[in-house]
Design a protein around this motif. Structure first.
Motif, PDB file in Angstrom:
ATOM      1  N   ASP A   1      -1.609  16.111  14.153  1.00 10.81           N
ATOM      2  CA  ASP A   1      -0.609  16.417  14.840  1.00 10.81           C
ATOM      3  C   ASP A   1       0.419  17.455  14.196  1.00 10.81           C
ATOM      4  N   GLY A   2      -0.233  18.039  13.136  1.00  9.26           N
ATOM      5  CA  GLY A   2       0.672  18.941  12.414  1.00  9.26           C
ATOM      6  C   GLY A   2       1.760  18.571  11.484  1.00  9.26           C
ATOM      7  N   VAL A   3       1.793  17.396  11.526  1.00  9.02           N
ATOM      8  CA  VAL A   3       2.967  16.606  10.671  1.00  9.02           C
ATOM      9  C   VAL A   3       2.236  15.839   9.483  1.00  9.02           C
ATOM     10  N   HIS A   4       2.324  16.138   8.243  1.00  2.33           N
ATOM     11  CA  HIS A   4       1.941  15.203   7.146  1.00  2.33           C
ATOM     12  C   HIS A   4       2.753  13.907   7.052  1.00  2.33           C
ATOM     13  N   VAL A   5       2.030  12.836   6.983  1.00  2.00           N
ATOM     14  CA  VAL A   5       2.448  11.533   7.202  1.00  2.00           C
ATOM     15  C   VAL A   5       1.823  10.706   5.961  1.00  2.00           C
TER      16      VAL A   5
ATOM     17  N   THR B   1      -1.742  20.626   2.490  1.00  2.00           N
ATOM     18  CA  THR B   1      -1.507  19.173   1.699  1.00  2.00           C
ATOM     19  C   THR B   1      -0.188  18.722   1.549  1.00  2.00           C
ATOM     20  N   HIS B   2       0.112  17.312   1.139  1.00  2.40           N
ATOM     21  CA  HIS B   2       1.221  16.807   0.975  1.00  2.40           C
ATOM     22  C   HIS B   2       1.087  15.709  -0.016  1.00  2.40           C
TER      23      HIS B   2
ATOM     24  N   ARG C   1       0.920  -1.200   0.103  1.00  2.00           N
ATOM     25  CA  ARG C   1       0.233  -0.003  -0.145  1.00  2.00           C
ATOM     26  C   ARG C   1       0.974   1.281   0.058  1.00  2.00           C
ATOM     27  N   GLU C   2       0.412   2.208  -1.013  1.00  2.00           N
ATOM     28  CA  GLU C   2       1.234   3.453  -1.136  1.00  2.00           C
ATOM     29  C   GLU C   2       0.623   4.705  -0.767  1.00  2.00           C
ATOM     30  N   GLY C   3       1.024   5.357  -0.132  1.00  2.00           N
ATOM     31  CA  GLY C   3       0.643   6.620   0.282  1.00  2.00           C
ATOM     32  C   GLY C   3       0.517   7.789  -0.965  1.00  2.00           C
ATOM     33  N   VAL C   4      -0.700   8.263  -1.241  1.00  5.35           N
ATOM     34  CA  VAL C   4      -0.737   9.248  -2.301  1.00  5.35           C
ATOM     35  C   VAL C   4      -0.699  10.870  -1.961  1.00  5.35           C
TER      36      VAL C   4
END
Length: 124
Positions: free
Chosen positions: A101-105, A57-58, A44-47
């Motif tokens: 939490d303010g971090v894009h993951v 956004t990220h 599974r890949e994050g998009v």
């Protein structure tokens, strides 16, 4: 908590599709919502991910400049506009949510809630 993904289908290379992820059962403002995808035999890949609170956004490198993630806070819905589709974009797409939490993951392990997948097929 429910995430309902929809909008998958078949598109030709170079075409477009828009996916939707409707969230319910929690306060989306406190969460980040992401799209992941999984092709047959692949991990599974994050998009892409978006903060429901501030809209930041990220994107994964593979989709940057072609895909756009957005949110409609009034509808508790996140969209993924996919343009310039390529055959390698073919996958089952999932939306997922995690406490912001303010971090894009874009790591699947960090996401708590998952919707069912919607299939995107890019083929001529």
């Amino acid at each position: 908590v429910q995430l309902q993904a929809s909008g998958g289908g078949v598109a030709q290379p170079g075409g477009s599709l828009r996916l939707s992820c409707a969230a319910s059962g929690f306060v989306p403002d406190n969460y980040a919502i992401a799209w992941f995808r999984q092709a047959p035999g692949m991990e599974r890949e994050g998009v892409s991910t978006i903060s429901m609170r501030d809209g930041t956004t990220h994107y994964a490198y593979s989709v940057n400049g072609r895909f756009t993630i957005s949110r409609d806070s009034a509808k508790n819905t996140v969209y993924l506009q996919m343009n310039s589709l390529r055959p390698e974009d073919t996958a089952v797409y999932f939306c997922a949510a995690r406490r912001a939490d303010g971090v894009h993951v874009l790591v699947a392990y960090d996401y708590t809630y998952w919707g069912q997948g919607t299939l995107v097929t890019v083929s001529s």
